[in-house]
Design an enzyme around this catalytic site. Sequence first.
Site, PDB file in Angstrom:
ATOM      1  CD  GLU A  24      -2.716   1.504   0.268  1.00  0.00           C
ATOM      2  OE1 GLU A  24      -2.821   2.654  -0.198  1.00  0.00           O
ATOM      3  OE2 GLU A  24      -3.373   0.534  -0.172  1.00  0.00           O
ATOM      4  CB  THR A  33      -6.295   0.937  -3.667  1.00  0.00           C
ATOM      5  OG1 THR A  33      -5.291   1.532  -2.844  1.00  0.00           O
ATOM      6  CG2 THR A  33      -6.283  -0.568  -3.441  1.00  0.00           C
ATOM      7  CG  HIS A  47      -4.430   3.974   3.017  1.00  0.00           C
ATOM      8  ND1 HIS A  47      -4.990   5.225   3.130  1.00  0.00           N
ATOM      9  CD2 HIS A  47      -5.031   3.396   1.938  1.00  0.00           C
ATOM     10  CE1 HIS A  47      -5.882   5.407   2.174  1.00  0.00           C
ATOM     11  NE2 HIS A  47      -5.925   4.312   1.433  1.00  0.00           N
ATOM     12  CG  ASP A  87      -1.629   0.820  -3.844  1.00  0.00           C
ATOM     13  OD1 ASP A  87      -0.608   1.259  -3.288  1.00  0.00           O
ATOM     14  OD2 ASP A  87      -2.773   0.988  -3.394  1.00  0.00           O
ATOM     15  CG  HIS A  88      -1.988   4.525  -4.769  1.00  0.00           C
ATOM     16  ND1 HIS A  88      -1.672   5.264  -3.645  1.00  0.00           N
ATOM     17  CD2 HIS A  88      -2.967   3.668  -4.370  1.00  0.00           C
ATOM     18  CE1 HIS A  88      -2.427   4.892  -2.629  1.00  0.00           C
ATOM     19  NE2 HIS A  88      -3.214   3.909  -3.046  1.00  0.00           N
TER      20      HIS A  88
END
Length: 697
Positions: A261, A305, A422, A481-482
Amino acid sequence: MKTALQKLRKGLNTKLGFFLLVVLLFGIKSYWAYSTEFNLGVKGSIQHFLLAFNTIPGALVFLGIALYFRGRLSYWLMLIINALLSTWLFANILYYREFSDFITFNVIKGSGAAANNLGKSILGIIRPVDFCVYLDVIILALILLFHVIRVDMRYFKIRYAATITALGFVLFGVNLGMAESNRSQLLTRTFDNNYIVKYLGLQAYTIYDGVKTTSNSVVKARANSDQLKSVRKFLKSNYAAPNVQYEGTLRGKNIFVIHLESLQQFMIDYKQDGQEVMPNLNKLYHSDNTLAFDNFFHEVGQGKTADAEMMLENSLFGLPEGSAMVTDGTTNTFQSAPALLHQKLGYTTASFHGDVPSFWNRDNAYKSFGYQYFFSKGYYPKVKDQELGYGLKDKIFMKESMHYVEQLPQPFYAKLITVTNHYPYIIDKKNESIPAWKTGDDTVDSYVQTAHYLDQSIGEFLDYLDKSGLRQNSVLILYGDHYGISNNHRPAIAQILGKKKINNYDLAMFQKVPFMINAPGLKGGIDHTYGGEIDVLPTLEDLLGISSRHYIQFGQDLLSPQRKQIVPFRNGDWVTNKYTKFNGDYYHTGSGKQIKNPTTKQKKEFAKIQTYVTTDLGLSDKVMNGDLLRFYKLPGFKKTDKKAYTYNFKKSMHKLEKAQKKHKTSVKAENNNQSTYDDYSTDAPELKDQNPSFPKP
């Protein structure tokens, strides 16, 4: 001077005068917000003029509605409409600060699927200065309440109100014309919402998005199989054949997809005060049995996500607005990795996520993807202090997931989604093991701490794989993911990267995320090819010996000698191994030198790359918006029957028990039906004095 003030006050005591004051203050406020709260890339006097000018047409039209009413009601309606428009502006400021984009109707539609725990994020985002968007409303209300300006009770003729409304539309036409001259095909080809707001304003953007959302619904209803012809032609002409050295080398092995994450590539080998922040991932990254890609980019849009998962499972881009998993995940037809691996190679497929199943509509989208099992929050024991932010803490989540992993018939495809790293990067004192950054930006300073915690959880997981024997027959796919730190935190980013100032090239390279494939016997090394999340599925398919030649997938095998090395970003920007385009600027990739005056040859190269990117994104959107895969008969593939799947705890556990009896290949079965759960060691303080009990069906 006194006479001028008297004339001004006299003018403000008329309804038209007060209306113009409201419009002026609204325009000033909007221009301030556009300039300071959004990263619109405004350059030059023309664009600054358009940014100020575009606040007027919408204000005339919307605030002008009040002029059709009489007396005091007309005045208070101006303030109410102003307050509503200000609230929309306020909401977009908060949303933009986290997602670097504006709210769309699809985001609103899917907000229930991503609402869990968002309260903490908003509290972390909000700033006192944000409330300045209401300052003019408060001032105007006080002016009226204390009779600084008198209410004009005279009748305001309807034709005058209509003239102002018409003037608003005329000025919008003028605005659009000037915008088109500065940015051609603004509404027909752009993939970036920033351009719409920059040139036309937030109100026009909102209407444009509403029209586009409605249009997309009509597109799906009118779609037909003929629309696949252009898609198949493009994909056929851009197919990248497998690398014969790697093709089929991982066939039959278990596959772990570890969703890291918000982890960015710059954290690999990153040290703080001489201490490695991510020693476990660093070791894996540099392993001889790991294919590591150091020029791998995230390509997500508003879905973040969810977009990453869509690309990972389908090699289809997320949508330019909202989340495709939310808007289309329930209804669309997909030919996804879980269904492909199950049907073609007999894999058991499962996803693990320590949060509620409805987040990003996973409980519906996963059925469309063909996941046989979805182990969400309700499957895990309840442990005191087990959650932070968006679900179970990573160390607890990873350990407790193994209770179900060991029961999956092999070979299996298991995706584990971590969440502790996150935003807003919350970590409690008992789990802190490295100091926070001291950039002065509270939003990002704890990122290094949650990233370190994530790495520790991966280290414990790897130890378990060795102890349980799973490592020898498993492929590990790990990906970020990002981005974790958005481009809105430039001063902090500059400090983190050790630079005095950063430009658009630095921000483009900051979009790199880790991607690595590890397996015993795999010929590894650091691969410098340029790629992104859209390329993961074709790469995996070729490694497993599944030919993707006839699939509707928009990525290319990262290992193929034929790949183009073009990385499209969701907004239409791009990176290649030669050039980079980001926020309207062009650079030489590698050196980072800006190309301010491109040659004729370079302009042609830019245009060719842009055509590929625009076509790639556009055709993917065409497939998604039209649900075109319902018309495509993939040889040897049976359409996923969503009704055949259930993630009900009791039913899923009975299904898993039945599968273990039929296929005695699970880790637990191979261990004489003895659990390997106790082989998993963790230093998670939450589990130290607790003996968690898994729920029973």
